[in-house]
Every structure is written in structure tokens, then in C-alpha cells.
Design a protein around this motif. Structure first.
Motif, PDB file in Angstrom:
ATOM      1  N   HIS A  57       0.838  -1.196   0.000  1.00 22.15           N
ATOM      2  CA  HIS A  57       0.000   0.000   0.000  1.00 22.15           C
ATOM      3  C   HIS A  57       0.872   1.245   0.000  1.00 22.15           C
ATOM      4  CE1 HIS A  57      -3.560  -2.428   0.710  1.00 22.15           C
ATOM      5  NE2 HIS A  57      -2.855  -3.075   1.631  1.00 22.15           N
ATOM      6  N   LEU A  58       0.441   2.250  -0.752  1.00 22.74           N
ATOM      7  CA  LEU A  58       1.184   3.499  -0.847  1.00 22.74           C
ATOM      8  C   LEU A  58       1.131   4.286   0.455  1.00 22.74           C
ATOM      9  CD1 LEU A  58       2.788   5.411  -2.682  1.00 22.74           C
ATOM     10  CD2 LEU A  58       0.613   6.378  -3.432  1.00 22.74           C
ATOM     11  N   TYR A  59      -0.044   4.333   1.073  1.00 22.72           N
ATOM     12  CA  TYR A  59      -0.227   5.124   2.290  1.00 22.72           C
ATOM     13  C   TYR A  59      -0.145   4.264   3.538  1.00 22.72           C
ATOM     14  CZ  TYR A  59      -1.771   8.966  -0.655  1.00 22.72           C
ATOM     15  OH  TYR A  59      -1.814   9.961  -1.584  1.00 22.72           O
ATOM     16  N   ASN A  60       0.405   4.831   4.596  1.00 21.37           N
ATOM     17  CA  ASN A  60       0.416   4.211   5.911  1.00 21.37           C
ATOM     18  C   ASN A  60      -0.996   4.281   6.472  1.00 21.37           C
ATOM     19  OD1 ASN A  60       0.429   4.676   8.954  1.00 21.37           O
ATOM     20  ND2 ASN A  60       2.464   3.827   8.609  1.00 21.37           N
ATOM     21  N   ARG A  61      -1.557   3.168   6.867  1.00 26.40           N
ATOM     22  CA  ARG A  61      -2.959   3.132   7.293  1.00 26.40           C
ATOM     23  C   ARG A  61      -3.245   4.015   8.490  1.00 26.40           C
ATOM     24  NH1 ARG A  61      -4.522  -3.201   6.204  1.00 26.40           N
ATOM     25  NH2 ARG A  61      -4.347  -3.003   3.961  1.00 26.40           N
ATOM     26  N   GLU A  62      -2.368   4.002   9.474  1.00 28.28           N
ATOM     27  CA  GLU A  62      -2.593   4.830  10.671  1.00 28.28           C
ATOM     28  C   GLU A  62      -2.500   6.313  10.341  1.00 28.28           C
ATOM     29  OE1 GLU A  62      -3.788   4.058  13.715  1.00 28.28           O
ATOM     30  OE2 GLU A  62      -4.088   2.109  12.760  1.00 28.28           O
ATOM     31  N   ALA A  63      -1.509   6.689   9.550  1.00 25.86           N
ATOM     32  CA  ALA A  63      -1.360   8.091   9.162  1.00 25.86           C
ATOM     33  C   ALA A  63      -2.542   8.543   8.303  1.00 25.86           C
ATOM     34  CB  ALA A  63      -0.047   8.305   8.419  1.00 25.86           C
ATOM     35  N   ALA A  64      -3.004   7.674   7.399  1.00 30.32           N
ATOM     36  CA  ALA A  64      -4.157   7.998   6.565  1.00 30.32           C
ATOM     37  C   ALA A  64      -5.406   8.169   7.421  1.00 30.32           C
ATOM     38  CB  ALA A  64      -4.375   6.916   5.508  1.00 30.32           C
ATOM     39  N   LYS A  65      -5.571   7.289   8.406  1.00 31.28           N
ATOM     40  CA  LYS A  65      -6.729   7.388   9.302  1.00 31.28           C
ATOM     41  C   LYS A  65      -6.713   8.724  10.043  1.00 31.28           C
ATOM     42  CE  LYS A  65      -7.300   4.764  13.119  1.00 31.28           C
ATOM     43  NZ  LYS A  65      -7.482   3.495  13.872  1.00 31.28           N
ATOM     44  N   GLN A  66      -5.559   9.137  10.504  1.00 31.46           N
ATOM     45  CA  GLN A  66      -5.446  10.422  11.204  1.00 31.46           C
ATOM     46  C   GLN A  66      -5.783  11.591  10.279  1.00 31.46           C
ATOM     47  OE1 GLN A  66      -1.474  10.493  12.796  1.00 31.46           O
ATOM     48  NE2 GLN A  66      -1.915   8.909  14.311  1.00 31.46           N
ATOM     49  N   GLN A  67      -5.356  11.519   9.035  1.00 31.56           N
ATOM     50  CA  GLN A  67      -5.665  12.580   8.071  1.00 31.56           C
ATOM     51  C   GLN A  67      -7.159  12.636   7.776  1.00 31.56           C
ATOM     52  OE1 GLN A  67      -3.683  15.061   6.754  1.00 31.56           O
ATOM     53  NE2 GLN A  67      -2.326  14.296   8.351  1.00 31.56           N
ATOM     54  N   ILE A  68      -7.794  11.478   7.663  1.00 31.09           N
ATOM     55  CA  ILE A  68      -9.234  11.445   7.399  1.00 31.09           C
ATOM     56  C   ILE A  68      -9.993  12.068   8.562  1.00 31.09           C
ATOM     57  CG2 ILE A  68     -11.223   9.901   7.169  1.00 31.09           C
ATOM     58  CD1 ILE A  68      -9.311   8.062   5.507  1.00 31.09           C
ATOM     59  N   VAL A  69      -9.640  11.680   9.779  1.00 32.24           N
ATOM     60  CA  VAL A  69     -10.300  12.243  10.961  1.00 32.24           C
ATOM     61  C   VAL A  69     -10.073  13.753  11.017  1.00 32.24           C
ATOM     62  CG1 VAL A  69     -10.240  12.292  13.491  1.00 32.24           C
ATOM     63  CG2 VAL A  69     -10.236  10.105  12.282  1.00 32.24           C
ATOM     64  N   LYS A  70      -8.890  14.195  10.702  1.00 26.51           N
ATOM     65  CA  LYS A  70      -8.542  15.613  10.745  1.00 26.51           C
ATOM     66  C   LYS A  70      -9.332  16.422   9.707  1.00 26.51           C
ATOM     67  CE  LYS A  70      -4.418  18.469  10.015  1.00 26.51           C
ATOM     68  NZ  LYS A  70      -2.977  18.390   9.754  1.00 26.51           N
ATOM     69  N   ARG A  71      -9.519  15.858   8.505  1.00 26.91           N
ATOM     70  CA  ARG A  71     -10.134  16.603   7.399  1.00 26.91           C
ATOM     71  C   ARG A  71     -11.646  16.449   7.296  1.00 26.91           C
ATOM     72  NH1 ARG A  71      -5.925  15.551   2.439  1.00 26.91           N
ATOM     73  NH2 ARG A  71      -4.067  16.230   3.559  1.00 26.91           N
ATOM     74  N   TYR A  72     -12.192  15.354   7.766  1.00 27.75           N
ATOM     75  CA  TYR A  72     -13.619  15.079   7.567  1.00 27.75           C
ATOM     76  C   TYR A  72     -14.451  15.856   8.572  1.00 27.75           C
ATOM     77  CZ  TYR A  72     -17.927  12.453   6.868  1.00 27.75           C
ATOM     78  OH  TYR A  72     -19.222  12.090   6.607  1.00 27.75           O
ATOM     79  N   ASP A  73     -15.450  16.616   8.057  1.00 30.48           N
ATOM     80  CA  ASP A  73     -16.301  17.399   8.945  1.00 30.48           C
ATOM     81  C   ASP A  73     -17.744  16.892   8.980  1.00 30.48           C
ATOM     82  OD1 ASP A  73     -17.542  18.260   6.619  1.00 30.48           O
ATOM     83  OD2 ASP A  73     -16.825  20.323   6.760  1.00 30.48           O
ATOM     84  N   GLY A  74     -17.977  15.724   8.381  1.00 26.90           N
ATOM     85  CA  GLY A  74     -19.315  15.141   8.374  1.00 26.90           C
ATOM     86  C   GLY A  74     -20.076  15.385   7.093  1.00 26.90           C
ATOM     87  N   THR A  75     -19.589  16.316   6.280  1.00 24.04           N
ATOM     88  CA  THR A  75     -20.313  16.636   5.042  1.00 24.04           C
ATOM     89  C   THR A  75     -19.418  16.656   3.809  1.00 24.04           C
ATOM     90  OG1 THR A  75     -19.923  19.012   5.294  1.00 24.04           O
ATOM     91  CG2 THR A  75     -21.912  18.110   6.327  1.00 24.04           C
TER      92      THR A  75
END
Length: 73
Positions: A43-61
Motif C-alpha cells: 500500500h502506498l499510504y500508511n494506514r494509521e497516518a491515513a486514518k489520522q488525516q481522514i479524521v482531521k479533514r472530515y467534517d461530516g459533510t
């Protein structure tokens, strides 16, 4: 490295790298990693780092427009 380079005389992996990134970058890779066995992650992305980025960027909409889907690569 002596120029010009005879691409046909290169080891197969270096010929492939030459096609992918060009002669100049292939030589840089050769000089940096020669003699080392390199195994690239599946996989290109580190799963834990990607998860942190998703949580950081996602606002529910903003799932579709926030670039979050690129982390599935």
C-alpha cells in the motif's frame, strides 16, 4: 557515472527504472540503494497516518470533495 550510458547493457531492474524515472534519477537511485534489497510496501499510504488525516479533514459533510478517497490507494 560515465555518459552517455548504454541502456541495453544495464541490469533489467535498472533498465526498468530508466524507463520509469529517466536516466538521471535512475543513477541517483542506483547510487543511493546499490547493494541493498528494497521491498516496497503493498500500500502506498500508511494506514494509521491515513486514518489520522481522514479524521482531521472530515467534517461530516465533505467526503466527496475533501480528497479523502485518495487514501484508499
Amino acid at each position: 557515472m560515465v555518459e552517455p550510458m548504454d541502456i541495453e547493457a544495464l541490469q533489467p531492474i535498472y533498465r526498468q527504472l530508466d524507463e520509469l524515472v529517466g536516466s538521471k534519477n535512475m543513477v541517483k537511485i542506483f547510487e543511493y540503494y546499490r547493494g541493498v534489497q528494497v521491498i516496497l510496501p503493498l500500500h502506498l499510504y500508511n494506514r494509521e497516518a491515513a486514518k489520522q488525516q481522514i479524521v482531521k479533514r472530515y467534517d461530516g459533510t465533505n467526503q466527496a470533495d475533501s480528497g479523502l478517497l485518495r487514501y484508499t490507494i
